[in-house]
Design a protein around this motif. Structure first.
Motif, mmCIF file in Angstrom:
data_model
loop_
_atom_site.group_PDB
_atom_site.id
_atom_site.type_symbol
_atom_site.label_atom_id
_atom_site.label_comp_id
_atom_site.label_asym_id
_atom_site.label_seq_id
_atom_site.Cartn_x
_atom_site.Cartn_y
_atom_site.Cartn_z
ATOM 1 N N ASP A 46 -10.200 143.244 -61.909
ATOM 2 C CA ASP A 46 -10.521 144.664 -61.912
ATOM 3 C C ASP A 46 -10.074 145.326 -63.213
ATOM 4 O OD1 ASP A 46 -11.735 144.552 -59.499
ATOM 5 O OD2 ASP A 46 -10.312 145.802 -58.432
ATOM 6 N N LEU B 38 -12.202 149.519 -56.849
ATOM 7 C CA LEU B 38 -11.799 149.011 -58.152
ATOM 8 C C LEU B 38 -10.384 149.479 -58.461
ATOM 9 C CD1 LEU B 38 -12.743 147.639 -60.885
ATOM 10 C CD2 LEU B 38 -13.220 149.960 -61.677
ATOM 11 N N SER C 293 -10.147 155.652 -54.798
ATOM 12 C CA SER C 293 -11.411 156.184 -55.312
ATOM 13 C C SER C 293 -12.180 156.931 -54.233
ATOM 14 C CB SER C 293 -12.276 155.056 -55.885
ATOM 15 O OG SER C 293 -11.716 154.535 -57.065
ATOM 16 N N ALA D 12 -12.547 147.317 -65.556
ATOM 17 C CA ALA D 12 -12.300 148.694 -65.966
ATOM 18 C C ALA D 12 -12.407 148.842 -67.480
ATOM 19 C CB ALA D 12 -10.923 149.147 -65.484
ATOM 20 N N PHE E 266 -15.308 158.688 -58.883
ATOM 21 C CA PHE E 266 -14.495 157.494 -59.115
ATOM 22 C C PHE E 266 -15.226 156.267 -58.573
ATOM 23 C CE2 PHE E 266 -11.538 160.986 -59.253
ATOM 24 C CZ PHE E 266 -10.635 160.630 -60.245
ATOM 25 N N ILE E 267 -15.075 155.146 -59.260
ATOM 26 C CA ILE E 267 -15.741 153.902 -58.871
ATOM 27 C C ILE E 267 -15.003 153.301 -57.669
ATOM 28 C CG2 ILE E 267 -16.425 151.594 -59.620
ATOM 29 C CD1 ILE E 267 -16.295 152.712 -62.518
ATOM 30 N N ASN F 77 -13.012 156.617 -65.189
ATOM 31 C CA ASN F 77 -13.359 157.966 -64.744
ATOM 32 C C ASN F 77 -12.923 159.014 -65.749
ATOM 33 O OD1 ASN F 77 -12.232 160.579 -63.094
ATOM 34 N ND2 ASN F 77 -14.209 159.884 -62.329
ATOM 35 N N GLU G 144 -9.139 152.273 -61.633
ATOM 36 C CA GLU G 144 -10.346 153.091 -61.670
ATOM 37 C C GLU G 144 -10.168 154.357 -62.498
ATOM 38 O OE1 GLU G 144 -7.650 155.295 -59.576
ATOM 39 O OE2 GLU G 144 -8.066 153.173 -59.260
ATOM 40 N N ASP G 145 -8.909 154.711 -62.797
ATOM 41 C CA ASP G 145 -8.659 155.980 -63.462
ATOM 42 C C ASP G 145 -9.153 156.008 -64.902
ATOM 43 O OD1 ASP G 145 -6.767 154.096 -64.113
ATOM 44 O OD2 ASP G 145 -5.029 155.359 -63.735
#
Length: 299
Positions: free
Chosen positions: A233, A185, A70, A237, A181-182, A192, A188-189
Motif C-alpha cells: 500500500d 489503502l 478512508s 500510495a 479518500f481512496i 488525498n 491514503e493521506d
C-alpha cells in the motif's frame, strides 16, 4: 462560514474525552462536531452517543462494520453541514484558538486550504515536543497549487508531515467531495492531500502549533502478515502521488528522499520479521536498487 469538525473514532476510549473537550471549548463557535464511529468495540461508541445527547453541536454516525479511515472520512464529509472541513484524530487534541486561527487565516488570504504545524506528545516516554519557535509563531506563507504539490520545500519552516496528514488542515468541503479518500489503502493521506492541493488556486501555511499529535505506539501493521499489505500500500500510495504530479507537470523528485527513507525502513522491518522471501520484499529491493543507481540525494 461554518466548520464541520470530523473526528474518526475507533477504540479510543481513553483519549476521546480530551479530544472532544478541546473541540467543544473552541473560541470559534460556528462549528459542528461530527463523530464517525468506525464500529468501535471498547465502548467508544457509547461515549460518542453520550456526548451527542448533551451538546447540540455534536452528531454521531455509526458504521455497522469496520471500514477503515478512508470510508469513515468520506462518510463524515458526505454528511457534513459546514462549508469547511477540519479533520481531528480522536486521540489528538487542539488548543482553544485552533479553529479561530485557521478560519481567520483562510478568510484573510482568500485561500482554499490552510495547513498548520503541530506539536507531538509521546505519552509513553513522557516527552512533549514543541515544533514552532516562538519568534516565528503566526507567520503565514502563501503557496500556489503547484508549489504546495511540490512539497517538501526546504525554504519553508514546515515539516513534511504538515502537507501529508489530513488533520492540521482546514479546507473547503467541496474539495473533499470532489476528491474522496481512496478506500482500503494504508497511507491514503498522501495521495488525498496532493489531490486537494492540486485542485486549489491558493494554499496557505500557518506557522502555529495549536494541534497536538499523540505519537502512537507500535501496532499490528508492523507485525506479521499485515506488514506485507502495508508495504504494498505504501508503494501504491507513492505511485498515486507520482502519477498525479507528472500529470500536473509537478516535478516528483521533491518526495524521492521520503520514498527512499520509507523503502529502507520497510525493508528493514521485513528483514527483522524474517519475511524476505516474498514479492513485497523483492519489490522494495528493486526500487532501492534503482534509487541507488540514480544516486538519489540524501542517500
Amino acid at each position: 462560514m461554518k466548520v464541520s469538525v470530523i473526528a474518526l473514532v475507533c477504540n479510543v476510549r481513553d483519549y476521546l474525552p480530551q479530544c472532544v473537550e478541546s473541540i467543544l471549548t473552541q473560541s470559534f463557535q460556528n462549528f459542528e462536531l461530527l463523530l464517525v464511529d468506525d464500529n468501535s468495540t471498547d465502548d467508544s461508541e457509547q461515549l460518542c452517543d453520550q456526548y451527542a445527547q448533551t451538546d447540540p453541536r455534536e452528531r454521531v454516525l455509526h458504521l455497522t462494520e469496520h471500514r477503515g479511515v478512508s470510508v469513515a472520512r468520506n462518510t463524515g464529509v458526505k454528511n457534513a453541514r459546514g462549508d469547511l472541513i477540519s479533520f481531528i484524530d480522536s486521540d489528538d487534541f487542539v488548543s482553544e484558538e485552533y479553529l479561530a486561527q485557521m478560519v481567520a487565516t483562510l478568510t484573510a488570504y482568500q485561500a482554499d486550504v490552510v495547513f498548520t504545524e503541530y506539536n507531538e506528545l509521546d505519552q509513553q516516554a513522557g516527552i512533549f515536543y514543541f515544533n514552532v519557535v516562538s519568534a516565528a509563531k503566526g507567520e503565514v506563507y502563501e503557496l500556489t497549487a503547484q508549489e504546495a504539490a511540490a512539497m517538501p520545500d526546504e525554504r519553508l519552516p514546515f515539516r513534511h508531515g504538515c502537507y501529508v496528514h489530513p488533520w492540521g488542515k482546514l479546507a473547503k468541503r467541496e474539495l473533499y467531495l470532489q476528491h474522496p479518500f481512496i478506500p482500503d489503502l494504508y497511507f491514503e493521506d498522501g495521495p488525498n492531500s496532493l489531490r486537494i492541493f492540486l485542485a486549489t488556486h491558493k494554499v496557505v501555511g500557518l506557522l502555529r502549533d495549536d494541534y497536538t499529535y499523540r505519537i502512537k505506539c507500535p501496532h499490528a501493521i508492523t507485525q506479521g502478515t499485515k506488514i506485507l499489505k502495508g508495504n504494498m500500500d505504501l508503494l501504491q500510495a507513492f505511485r498515486f502521488r507520482a502519477l498525479d504530479m507528472l500529470a500536473a507537470g509537478v516535478d516528483p523528485t521533491s518526495f524521492r528522499a521520503e520514498l527512499l527513507h520509507n523503502l529502507q525502513t520497510d525493508a528493514g522491518k521485513l528483514e527483522v520479521a524474517n519475511q524476505t522471501d516474498c514479492e513485497e520484499y523483492r519489490e522494495l529491493q528493486w526500487l532501492l536498487k534503482l534509487m541507488t543507481q540514480a544516486q538519489v540525494p540524501g542517500q
